[in-house]
Scaffold this active site. Structure first.
Site, short mmCIF file in Angstrom:
data_model
loop_
_atom_site.label_atom_id
_atom_site.label_comp_id
_atom_site.label_asym_id
_atom_site.label_seq_id
_atom_site.Cartn_x
_atom_site.Cartn_y
_atom_site.Cartn_z
N ASP A 363 48.10 65.17 -4.95
CA ASP A 363 47.43 63.93 -5.33
C ASP A 363 47.05 63.23 -4.03
O ASP A 363 47.55 63.57 -2.95
CB ASP A 363 48.32 63.05 -6.22
CG ASP A 363 47.49 62.00 -6.97
OD1 ASP A 363 46.33 61.74 -6.59
OD2 ASP A 363 48.01 61.39 -7.93
C1 BGC Z 1 45.11 59.57 -8.73
C2 BGC Z 1 44.58 60.89 -9.19
C3 BGC Z 1 43.15 61.04 -8.77
C4 BGC Z 1 43.03 60.86 -7.28
C5 BGC Z 1 41.63 60.98 -6.76
C6 BGC Z 1 44.85 59.34 -7.27
O1 BGC Z 1 45.15 58.03 -6.91
O2 BGC Z 1 46.48 59.50 -8.99
O3 BGC Z 1 44.70 61.01 -10.57
O4 BGC Z 1 42.65 62.28 -9.18
O5 BGC Z 1 43.51 59.59 -6.94
O6 BGC Z 1 40.89 59.85 -7.05
#
Ligand code: BGC
Ligand code: BGC
Length: 974
Positions: A363
């Site tokens: 993530d």
């Molecule tokens: C989120 C993810 C997301 C990623 C990219 C993160 O803060 O938890 O779900 O895919 O950002 O935007």
């Protein structure tokens, strides 16, 4: 701690005690051997990683303030507040820290997740053999720098999508474009804002789950996206107030698993890679990331082995079985080891046991060490930046190049990372330009202008190019969006069959009867058109759907939650807009009160409300991702009440409508369960529709249901309780840190949502799986057919169907990692290269690998192929039932099968668990036979001693079939 013990469970703990001692707070200091994964982190801190800079990304002062608000739940302004905040934080940290340190003998509670090394190589599954074959040829030609490039993001805002890795130009491997999110293409124009996951879950319709995924992927491909960052099956929904539950499909692993797998298949049928996320147990937003909440570390979700398997990891296994290309590891720690650095989780459970053949990406900023995460099974780091957003300092990139050259990350591991990524690209046919046209994204996530730069995250001067081509990719996807929204609307109450209503109001006879009641109550004569009141800000457009960034506020009608899982609405049909259009204005007069101010209490409007013969009142409840806050909703909801005075509005409308005798229809838009106790039993609140988060087609879908064009067939994907406390201790968000590293012990184990209500014998307001229809269904004739003999264990793990590619393991020449002279360096952009003099200084050495690194782990009996041991997926039993539409109109029924395990000494089982569902459309009088196939996994529990899925061979399994988790008229045994 002895190795053999550590292998028995997820926790480094005596497996026989697997239900207790989940964290340091439970004592048992013996469990805190130094953490395997953290050793690697420590090592990399010293050697191969940029200086750890725990800076807050921006405006540190505000961050600290927001932390104060988090902890104290009040607001203050100015400097006094800041000073007080710092003092309080300091005290809290001291207190929390002292507590943790005392308990853990001066050590933070690391080391509860056992080591599992080395990373199983991809390429063992027949289903991926061809792709691995092709990948090995390509990877074999890559230089060290090219390989590293493929594994590492180029940095936040260093491409047009939210994530871009580096290409391997000379061999023809492109840069991959990764984009959110689970309900549409984030930050893009001319796309569809589909209903959110929770609405999809509420449809219980497999075909729609698939169709939505497919439409989503068509849009992704046409916008130039290789990898969609969805679907989301974690959070699972342990806590009804959890901020991101709405991105997933509901508070049950089976439902999440089916919906996740269908979505993955739909997405991947269009040659787009799906990402199943967030692995695992990111159940709340508070403390999800270091520093975002003021604390230096992310929260640890402490989960026992059995619960992890049967609840939180379960839907991920379905996605792997469905062939998912990517898995995103989560922000939080699992058993005090970061999910993206947890070797047991990624190497052991995901790659060995589930046989995952694709790649694991972090993530965004969930990676916290370089060598450690590589060894633990991470394959791609996103967005590339390491400890701090957008500063260009990666844990990988040049550091991974260095780590391979100095021997600390075995080349074999890097080769496997890259091979997994390239194989996934082949697996989805993205090398074939007839299926997946090679094009960079034709939109930019960072500007709405036509012209812009390719790497806006860098301050280096760059050429302006066309970054937004405004390509319309919506096709007819609004049809699917509307169908999902309509089928995901749950009819909770319909006294006297008030719904459906007619576009003409009431027929003359009913109208007369209605009026005489109202006249008696108000003493006033009613004539003319049928008068309908529409109440609530949630009925109207507000200031438009996109006024707040990432949808991070609650205003106007609620179509989605907020955060990375939200999109720019191309349009949002508000309920009032379609009601205005659809009621026959020659017969019906709409009176609108599109705010929650209860302004109709004034004399004039009071009179107006008195005259209303039917009132439709809207209310909602919103939440979202923890990087943004709206009022007191800091990602997670502070409670599960309706927001913006929704309860008061409904009570007031019920009291005023037709002098208290008018019929009231309540419509709720929400991210999850809301309490209804203040009004649900009011006699004139006749009908309640729970429309979840409907996306762009909100009003149209609602009208279909209200007017009976579509018979409601949605069922609750969670329990609606009578109080938040009714969800139990495990159902509560941890809002205050309980130590330097917030510890969340999942002590309730398997007992979340309906499993908890069943166990504690608590009457919910509306149970999991509940939903009414305008017709009625009758169930009959349950038959159980055994297809395979009952045996405790699955067949032995099969020998791999294919052999992973092998490459030379000699450390490449340092020149392969040197910055080429011809490349113009952009500031903060992440390249894989080191400077020449840096390379010259590198020495291959002997490195202290994590504790347990040298121990070969026994392969899991539950593994052996993509999705795990194929025998787990074999159908053991089939349950058939007949269901008949014995009511007046056509409609869809959702037959549900729940399983009761036979008793077994020493093993605790929930009262029942969902293990089958279907959705069938039936004309009046029509009947169909529903077949529920039950796999070995469906019938097994995870045995921590045997480390396998085990069926209970003594006693009888019981199957219960019906229309909700508490309406199960048919039973059968096996
Ligand atoms: C989120 C993810 C997301 C990623 C990219 C993160 O803060 O938890 O779900 O895919 O950002 O935007
Ligand atoms: C990103 C999130 C991230 C946040 C940080 C958002 O725009 O999509 O992934 O957590 O920014 O500020």
């Amino acid at each position: 701690m002895a190795r053999d013990e550590s292998q028995q469970g997820l926790l480094r703990d005596d497996p026989s005690k697997h239900r207790r001692s989940l964290s340091s707070n439970d004592g048992d200091a013996g469990a805190f051997d130094s953490d395997s994964d953290l050793d690697a982190t420590d090592y990399i801190d010293r050697e191969a990683r940029p200086k750890k800079t725990f800076q807050v990304q921006s405006r540190p002062q505000r961050r600290w303030c927001s932390f104060l608000f988090t902890t104290l739940g009040r607001r203050s302004k100015g400097c006094i507040g800041v000073v007080a905040a710092i003092l309080v934080i300091w005290l809290l940290l001291m207190a929390g820290g002292a507590f943790v340190y005392k308990k853990a003998k001066e050590e933070p509670p690391y080391g509860q997740s056992p080591p599992w090394y080395p990373t199983p190589k991809g390429g063992i599954a027949s289903t991926w053999a061809k792709s691995y074959d092709k990948a090995s040829k390509l990877v074999g030609k890559m230089t060290l720098a090219e390989k590293v490039n493929v594994t590492t993001g180029t940095g936040w805002q260093m491409g047009l999508a939210v994530g871009t890795n580096g290409p391997a130009v000379h061999v023809g491997f492109p840069q991959l474009q990764l984009q959110d999110g689970p309900l549409g293409i984030r930050f893009a124009d001319n796309i569809t804002a589909f209903p959110a996951g929770i609405t999809v879950g509420a449809t219980w319709n497999r075909q729609l789950m698939y169709a939505r995924g497919k439409a989503h992927a068509i849009e992704a491909r046409q916008k130039g996206i290789n990898v969609l960052l969805g679907p989301c099956v974690g959070p699972l929904g342990r806590m009804p107030a959890g901020g991101r539950n709405w991105e997933g499909f509901g508070a049950d692993p089976y439902l999440q698993g089916v919906a996740g797998a269908e979505t993955v298949k739909g997405i991947q049928s269009e040659n787009v890679m799906a990402t199943i996320k967030h692995f695992v147990a990111n159940e709340q937003e508070h403390f999800r990331q270091p520093w975002e909440w003021g604390l230096p570390h992310a929260i640890s979700s402490n989960i026992d082995d059995r619960t992890l398997h049967e609840l939180y990891a379960w839907p991920f296994a379905d996605a792997v079985k469905a062939g998912v290309a990517a898995v995103m590891c989560s922000y939080n720690q699992l058993n005090n080891s970061y999910a993206c650095g947890n070797s047991k989780l990624m190497n052991g459970i995901l790659k060995d046991e589930m046989g995952f053949q694709g790649f694991v990406m972090s993530d965004w900023l969930a990676q916290h060490s370089g060598v450690g995460t590589a060894l633990a099974g991470l394959d791609m780091t996103m967005p590339g930046d390491g400890a701090t957003w957008a500063n260009g300092q990666s844990f990988w990139g040049p550091e991974l190049t260095r780590a391979v050259l100095n021997g600390s990350v075995p080349l074999e591991r890097l080769n496997d990372m890259v091979t997994r990524i390239v194989a996934a690209w082949y697996q989805l046919g993205q090398d074939d330009e007839t299926k997946f046209p090679k094009q960079p994204p034709n939109f930019s996530s960072w500007t709405n202008d036509r012209m812009g730069v390719l790497a806006p995250g860098s301050s280096s001067p760059q050429d302006q190019v066309v970054v937004n081509q405004f390509v319309n990719v919506q096709a007819n996807h609004s049809v699917i969006a509307r169908e999902v929204a309509a089928e995901g609307t749950v009819l909770l109450k319909n006294d006297g069959g008030l719904l459906p209503i007619s576009r003409n109001g009431l027929d003359a006879k009913r109208l007369k009867a209605r009026r005489s009641v109202i006249e008696r109550a108000t003493g006033k004569q009613h004539e003319g058109k049928f008068k309908i009141g529409v109440f609530g800000e949630d009925a109207g457009p507000g200031d438009g759907p996109n006024v707040c960034k990432d949808r991070n506020c609650n205003q106007g009608t609620l179509g989605s939650g907020w955060g990375s899982g939200a999109v720019e609405f191309p349009y949002l049909v508000s309920p009032v807009e379609s009601l205005r259009k659809q009621f026959d204005s020659s017969k019906v007069e709409l009176v609108e009160f599109l705010d929650n101010k209860l302004s109709f209490s004034g004399n004039d409007s009071n009179a107006a409300v008195d005259e209303l013969e039917l009132c439709i009142v809207f209310a909602n409840s919103d939440s979202g991702e923890g990087f943004a806050k709206w009022e007191d909703v800091k990602g997670d909801r502070p409670n599960i009440n309706l927001q913006k005075g929704g309860d008061e509005l409904i009570v007031k409308v019920a009291g005023g409508c037709g002098g208290g005798t008018g019929d009231v229809i309540v419509v709720i838009h929400a991210v999850g369960p809301v309490l209804m106790e203040k009004w649900i039993d009011l006699p004139n609140v006749k009908s309640v529709l729970f429309a979840n988060l409907p996306g762009q087609e909100s009003g149209n879908a609602l009208a279909q249901i209200l007017f009976g064009d579509t018979n409601p067939s949605g069922h609750l994907p969670f329990t609606i309780g009578k109080s938040l406390e009714d969800y139990g201790a495990g159902g509560q968000v941890l809002y205050l840190p309980n130590g330097v590293i917030a510890q969340q012990d999942f002590k309730e184990g398997l007992y979340i949502d309906y499993r908890h209500f069943d166990k504690m014998n608590i009457e919910p307001r509306f149970e999991f799986g509940f939903g009414l229809s305008y017709t009625t269904f009758k169930f009959d004739n349950l038959q159980v057919t055994q297809l395979r003999r009952k045996t405790a264990l699955p067949q032995p793990r099969p020998t791999p169907a294919a052999t992973p590619p092998s490459y030379s393991t000699n450390i490449p020449d340092g020149s392969e990692g040197v910055f080429p002279l011809e490349i113009r360096k952009l500031d903060k952009y992440i390249y894989p290269y080191l400077e020449k003099d840096e390379v010259q200084k590198i020495k291959v050495g002997k490195y202290p690998y994590p504790d347990g690194y040298e121990t070969q782990q026994p392969l899991s009996g539950a593994g052996g192929a993509e999705g795990g041991n194929p025998d787990l997926w074999a159908i053991q039993v089939r349950v058939d039932v007949d269901v008949k539409n014995d009511g007046p109109v056509v409609g869809a029924v959702v037959p549900q099968l729940y399983l009761q395990y036979p008793g077994k000494n020493g093993v605790d089982f929930p009262v029942k668990v969902l293990r089958g569902f279907d959705k069938v459309f039936l004309k009046p009088g029509e009947f169909k036979t529903i077949k529920f196939p039950l796999t070995r996994r469906d019938l097994s529990y995870w045995d921590v001693e045997q480390q396998n899925w085990v069926m209970v061979t003594e006693g009888e399994y019981k199957f219960l079939v019906g229309q909700s988790s508490r309406d199960l008229p048919l039973t059968g045994t096996w």
